[in-house]
Write an enzyme that holds these catalytic residues in place. Structure first.
Site, PDB file in Angstrom:
ATOM      1  N   SER A  32     -18.045 -32.761   2.234  1.00 24.78           N
ATOM      2  CA  SER A  32     -17.253 -31.752   2.927  1.00 24.78           C
ATOM      3  C   SER A  32     -15.826 -32.186   3.207  1.00 24.78           C
ATOM      4  O   SER A  32     -14.968 -31.339   3.480  1.00 24.78           O
ATOM      5  CB  SER A  32     -17.929 -31.361   4.248  1.00 24.78           C
ATOM      6  N   ASP A  76     -14.013 -29.873  14.092  1.00 21.81           N
ATOM      7  CA  ASP A  76     -15.279 -29.253  14.498  1.00 21.81           C
ATOM      8  C   ASP A  76     -16.360 -30.259  14.870  1.00 21.81           C
ATOM      9  O   ASP A  76     -17.537 -29.928  14.896  1.00 21.81           O
ATOM     10  CB  ASP A  76     -15.793 -28.343  13.381  1.00 21.81           C
ATOM     11  N   HIS A 113     -15.284 -32.878  10.943  1.00 18.76           N
ATOM     12  CA  HIS A 113     -14.173 -32.897   9.994  1.00 18.76           C
ATOM     13  C   HIS A 113     -12.818 -32.971  10.707  1.00 18.76           C
ATOM     14  O   HIS A 113     -12.719 -32.665  11.895  1.00 18.76           O
ATOM     15  CB  HIS A 113     -14.235 -31.648   9.110  1.00 18.76           C
TER      16      HIS A 113
END
Length: 387
Positions: free
Chosen positions: A44, A351, A354
């Site tokens: 991610s 968040d 990240h």
């Protein structure tokens, strides 16, 4: 005397010409490799929409700062890979898994959120492990070759796919490994038990690099893993004793695990350089960059380095059950509680997992020049073997 004056004038003229010519060439050769494409592999940290295409869009407020809406990224805006593409004069990478609106003329992104180096049956995290990403890339590469070898009367494929030669001239970027380590911790393995898996993890990474090399890849830009012991989703989720927390609030043993992985990854890169004589492999120490940012946040204009900007509740503004954009039902009505902070530009963590766009930009600015690379190669020179 007149002769010497003329000679001095001539020499000065030549020097001025060389100086001006050098300045001009410096501008022209800012990116001497002239990468026509990027092929990215990872999790991610560099996923531009793969997970969203497979399992549903990362909803608002993701993407709000730059894209003004969801854009497949777990971030308020751009990721490091986006800044890399922009710096090389290339468009943002389309995720390989996204069937709508994708254009692969300048490469493709195989990274997917949650991905690990080891396959699903070993990591238990994501179906899109690094070997699967390589299968996707290999199929993509050979299908492009096959289709372009055939007649393409409308030129549709040529407009949407890389040129065959771009696979050899492209830049291959990697940012993966963090989830292999945290997966073990979340399965209640000890740090030492996770360490035991690291040789196998980097061994599987090595295999994929060799496969891509055999497929024609030559320029590799490899990020090590960051200090995940400073991230809210780890700090909030794991049982941590006071003695494990360092002076910055990070979990020392977890960051030591990350450094151990990076040490073994660096050894693997060194071996790959011997095994792959035509490859140019750059190892990028993003761990040091991220740790400096987190531990010296105020120096660089950031605040609350261990708190997430977008989340809900708790010491770290993080709740694994109510994430960024999360809602709860109150009297039958959905109420947004996982809200974004007022100013993401001064926050490092987005968040809980990240980084914010502002942090990603800061990280990119540190690594683009090669200051944290081995060899110290600017990204625009990453096709050149300098070891």
């Amino acid at each position: 005397m007149e002769f010497y004056c003329r000679m001095n004038f001539l020499v000065e003229g030549v020097l001025l010409y060389l100086l001006l010519n050098g300045v001009a060439n410096a501008g022209i050769n800012k990116h001497p490799c002239d990468f026509p494409a990027i092929f990215n592999f990872g999790d991610s940290n560099s996923d531009t929409g793969g997970w969203s295409a497979a399992f549903g869009q990362a909803g608002p407020p993701h993407g709000e700062s730059y894209f003004h809406g969801p854009a497949g990224r777990y971030c308020d805006g751009r990721l490091v890979i986006d800044f890399i593409a922009q710096s090389l004069g290339l468009p943002f990478l389309s995720p390989f898994l996204d069937a709508l609106g994708s254009n692969f003329t300048h490469g493709a992104n195989f990274a997917t959120a949650g991905s690990t180096i080891r396959p699903l049956h070993q990591s238990g995290v994501s179906p899109f492990s690094l070997n699967v990403q390589w299968y996707q890339f290999s199929d993509f590469h050979h299908r492009v070759q096959t289709i372009l070898d055939k007649t393409d009367e409308d030129g549709v494929v040529k407009k949407m796919a890389p040129k065959v030669e771009d696979f050899a001239r492209g830049l291959y970027t990697f940012d993966i490994g963090q989830n292999d380590l945290t997966a073990g911790l979340f399965q209640n393995l000890t740090v030492d038990e996770v360490k035991e898996s690291v040789p196998d993890i980097v061994g599987q990474f090595k295999t994929v690099i060799k496969e891509i090399y055999d497929d024609g890849g030559r320029a590799f830009w490899i990020h090590n893993t960051g200090p995940f012991g400073c991230l809210p989703y780890v700090l909030d989720r794991q049982l941590i004793t006071a003695g494990q927390v360092d002076k910055h609030g990070c979990v020392g043993p977890y960051n030591e695990l990350a450094r151990y992985f990076n040490h073994r990854l660096k050894e693997t890169v060194d071996q790959l350089r011997e095994d792959l004589p035509k490859a140019a492999i750059t190892y990028v120490d993003v761990y040091s960059v991220k740790y400096a940012l987190i531990t010296k946040a105020t120096r660089y204009g950031f605040v609350h380095p261990l708190r997430s900007c977008c989340g809900h509740g708790g010491k770290y503004n993080y709740n694994m059950n109510i994430g960024c954009g999360g809602k709860v039902k109150v009297n039958g009505e959905d109420i947004l509680v996982g809200k974004a902070c007022d100013d993401p530009t001064v926050m490092i963590n987005w968040d809980g997992v990240h980084y914010t766009e502002a942090a990603n930009k800061w990280i990119f600015d540190q690594i683009v020049s090669g200051s944290f690379s081995d060899p110290p190669t600017p990204i625009g020179f990453a096709c050149r073997k300098q070891y």
